[in-house]
Write a protein that holds these residues in place. Structure first.
Motif, PDB file in Angstrom:
ATOM      1  N   UNK A  99      -2.107  10.439  -7.556  1.00 53.48           N
ATOM      2  CA  UNK A  99      -1.561   9.887  -8.754  1.00 53.48           C
ATOM      3  C   UNK A  99      -2.628   9.648  -9.828  1.00 53.48           C
ATOM      4  N   UNK A 100      -2.576   8.304 -10.093  1.00 54.63           N
ATOM      5  CA  UNK A 100      -3.461   7.960 -11.196  1.00 54.63           C
ATOM      6  C   UNK A 100      -4.968   7.853 -10.339  1.00 54.63           C
ATOM      7  N   UNK A 101      -4.661   7.392  -9.096  1.00 52.61           N
ATOM      8  CA  UNK A 101      -5.463   7.289  -8.116  1.00 52.61           C
ATOM      9  C   UNK A 101      -5.257   8.159  -6.951  1.00 52.61           C
ATOM     10  N   UNK A 102      -6.130   8.328  -6.043  1.00 54.31           N
ATOM     11  CA  UNK A 102      -6.085   9.324  -4.939  1.00 54.31           C
ATOM     12  C   UNK A 102      -5.959   8.252  -3.672  1.00 54.31           C
ATOM     13  N   UNK A 153       0.864  -1.122   0.042  1.00 55.02           N
ATOM     14  CA  UNK A 153      -0.010   0.038  -0.048  1.00 55.02           C
ATOM     15  C   UNK A 153       0.990   1.231  -0.086  1.00 55.02           C
ATOM     16  N   UNK A 154       2.064   1.181   0.141  1.00 54.54           N
ATOM     17  CA  UNK A 154       3.013   2.261   0.404  1.00 54.54           C
ATOM     18  C   UNK A 154       3.486   2.712  -0.964  1.00 54.54           C
ATOM     19  N   UNK A 155       3.386   1.719  -1.936  1.00 57.16           N
ATOM     20  CA  UNK A 155       4.050   2.202  -3.394  1.00 57.16           C
ATOM     21  C   UNK A 155       2.831   1.624  -4.145  1.00 57.16           C
ATOM     22  N   UNK A 156       1.652   1.870  -4.350  1.00 59.78           N
ATOM     23  CA  UNK A 156       0.588   1.122  -4.901  1.00 59.78           C
ATOM     24  C   UNK A 156       0.526   1.174  -6.460  1.00 59.78           C
TER      25      UNK A 156
END
Length: 168
Positions: free
Chosen positions: A158-161, A130-133
């Motif tokens: 990023x692509x997602x929030x 979860x820290x580098x999704x």
């Protein structure tokens, strides 16, 4: 004239006594380091428990723990460790993942060195990364939204929030 002189001395002493020692070890950055790592000395560490994992405004915390009938992940906590205070050696540990942390001048996390897998297992314990999704090759940067002695909130767009809330 003497009363004005005495008044100025009293005011000067009060200001000196109340402001000079407010942050005796260097100000906000050391307070932030103490809150994150549990101290400012070498080998300080603090274990943070995951309270919320949110993706695009949707609470996805249940997908991080075993026993929910869907996954067997065990993302329970993370440990932040300050190995050497002078060298700014900041480390990050979970049961599976380990990484190096770097901070910018705003105390936001600018680098997390992690393997590029979405999940990993070790000794029958699995964790979701979860820290580098999102693996885009340019890194994943977390903004520290809130940092108190017992609460840490990280966000990223990023692509997602993403939003992570930890408690101590």
């Amino acid at each position: 004239m003497k009363s004005l002189y005495k008044f100025l001395i009293v005011v000067g002493l009060l200001l000196t006594l109340t402001t000079c020692h407010k942050y005796p070890e260097g100000g906000w950055s050391n307070v932030a380091i103490r809150h994150l790592f549990g101290g400012t000395e070498g080998n300080s560490k603090k274990v943070w428990k995951i309270k919320l994992y949110e993706v695009n405004g949707i609470d996805s915390t249940a997908y991080l723990f075993s026993g929910n009938g869907i996954t067997n992940f065990e993302n329970v906590s993370m440990t932040l460790r300050l190995n050497n205070a002078r060298a700014h050696d900041y480390y990050f540990y979970t049961s599976i993942f380990k990484g190096v942390l770097q901070f910018n001048e705003n105390k936001n996390i600018t680098h997390i060195a992690f393997p590029n897998n979405k999940y990993n297992c070790l000794n029958n314990v699995c964790e979701r990364n979860i820290y580098y999704p999102e693996f885009n090759g340019s890194g994943f940067f977390w903004k520290i939204v809130r940092l108190k002695k017992n609460e840490l909130i990280l966000t990223n767009s990023a692509t997602n929030n993403y939003k992570l809330i930890f408690t101590y």
